[in-house]
Design an enzyme around this catalytic site. Structure first.
Site: not given
Ligand code: BG6
Length: 454
Positions: A207, A212, A306, A370
């Site tokens: 998945d 990805h 998940k 940052d």
């Protein structure tokens, strides 16, 4: 840009019902949007392929020709959201009947992702992916095919190329001499609610990891491409993936979620159409290695799951600890870490050592610089990728050789897990937890021994 959109499916549906499907998910934040939506709807129409076979394609071709009347050129883009079983005959029919004779034709393959979903990725292992590819080969040139991986349309994923190749300071330290380990994770707080049947046939590795996560890995580790053209970029991504060793099952930890401790969230096996003895992997952490000169010895910790404690897509580059700690009175320095947060709230942070203001001996503390770029609104991944396809720009599409290389990495593990006789069962973890028991030890045991203090 002048364009028209034609919906095509086996269902019989009126023009109005089709437009209602388009309107339904769109949130109208101002009257101006309502006007724009209606203008968009005027460009959309629907034809039904209920007759099946050649006749359906004839109906579609007639509509496309009507829409092109009076135009010198008509480019056609076919967007296919289909299960792989239908995909070969569909693309063949489109090529034979609907290919544009007055302009370019392109095809987008996006794995089927709806209620009747069967398989999401392009194929389910190396061999089946090659079979789909063979079905496409006689009909479409590689530059006419757009394989969608929506992560390639995400802004922070694109920014990896600029960070790496646009900044000398990072380019110089992007290797095993300076980097201890790299972690990439895609964790999701939601489970497979309503998608149990699809997910049971696919699992977390197919998945999100084979596609990805592997694409992020390729962009992070590839050599500098000669240019940012599709050919150069895809070639470098495929090359580095070719250097990656297949993931060993001993280098993985797999899990499947059970109920939440309070019983309010369902176990994966409670989903409709998921059998009680399902061995579906809803969580996987794996350690991979790239055996080229730049990366040999660096562990890549890849994690996806998940029903976890948070939704977070993040890349962590752990740099080696400083050898200068002994000259500081505290004798402690943190290791530098670059965290690239893809979502939520995109950001880039660099952990460094800095001095603590004081009158006594040198004190150090870790702080995060940052490096997040602010300002512009970030476009949706699909906006970016669809526009690329309309323009014919393939730089963010997945090329056949990359797909092949990424299946080579994951297929042996997938076959091992699929094999009933091996009897591998995922460890159960509670909905909303960090993942299966043993995860922390697994991660610690795969970290390079030099990482400490971060
Ligand atoms: C999809 C997967 O490709 O990616 C889903 O099928 C997953 O299961 C999703 O939830 C994650 O994408 P995003 O953009 O929400 O991170």
């Amino acid at each position: 840009m002048d364009f028209k959109i034609v919906g095509f499916a086996p269902d019989e549906m009126s023009h109005d019902s089709f437009l209602n499907i388009i309107r339904a998910p769109i949130k109208l934040e101002s009257p101006r949007f309502a006007e724009q939506l209606e203008q968009f709807c005027q460009r959309c129409s629907y034809v039904s392929g209920h007759e099946g076979g050649e006749k359906s394609f004839d109906v579609l071709r007639t509509r496309l020709e009507q829409l092109g009347t009076g135009k010198k050129e008509q480019n056609r883009l076919f967007y296919m959201a289909l299960p792989p079983s239908i995909f070969p005959s569909m693309q063949e029919g489109l090529k034979k009947h609907c290919y544009s004779k007055r302009g370019a034709s392109r095809i987008i393959h996006r794995a089927f992702n709806g209620v009747f979903q069967i398989e999401k990725p392009f194929g389910h292992d190396l061999e089946s992916s090659r079979e789909l590819q063979r079905a496409l080969d006689p009909n479409w040139r590689e530059d006419e095919i757009f394989r969608v991986d929506h992560y390639l349309g995400k802004e922070v994923v694109n920014n990896l190329l600029v960070l790496r190749f646009g900044n000398e300071i990072f380019g110089a330290i992007w290797n095993a001499r300076h980097i201890d380990s790299i972690e990439i994770s895609i964790t999701e707080a939601g489970g497979a609610e309503g998608r149990g049947s699809y997910f049971n046939g696919v699992g977390a590795i197919r998945d999100v990891m084979q596609n990805h996560l592997t694409q992020i890995l390729a962009l992070l580790t590839m050599e500098r491409p000669r240019s940012f053209s599709a050919d150069d970029l895809c070639a470098e991504k495929a090359r580095v993936l070719d250097w990656m060793l297949p993931i060993e099952h001993l280098d993985t930890i797999i899990g499947q979620y059970g109920k939440s401790p309070d019983g309010n969230k369902p176990a994966f096996k409670d989903e409709e159409d998921v059998p009680n003895d399902s061995r579906c992997v809803t969580f996987c952490a794996a350690v991979g290695h790239i055996e080229n000169e730049r990366w040999a010895g660096v562990p890549f910790l890849l994690k996806a799951g998940k029903a976890l404690n948070e939704s977070l897509t993040e890349i962590k580059i752990n740099f080696k600890p400083s050898t200068n700690a002994t000259i500081f009175s505290t004798r402690a320095l943190c290791s530098n870490t670059m965290t690239i947060r893809v979502q939520p709230s995109e950001g880039v942070f660099l952990r460094i050592n800095t001095s603590v203001p004081s009158l006594t001996a040198q004190q150090t503390s870790a702080m995060d610089l940052d490096l997040t770029y602010h300002g512009r609104e970030i476009p949706e991944a699909y906006e970016v990728l669809l526009l690329d396809a309309l323009k014919g720009d393939e730089a963010r599409s997945v090329r056949g050789d990359e797909l092949d290389a990424s299946w080579k990495i994951w297929t042996p593990l997938l076959h091992y897990l699929d094999d009933e006789s091996a009897g591998v069962r995922p460890r159960e973890y509670a909905y909303g937890s960090h993942g299966p028991e043993g995860l922390e030890e697994f991660i610690a045991s795969h970290q390079r021994k030099s990482s400490e203090g971060s």
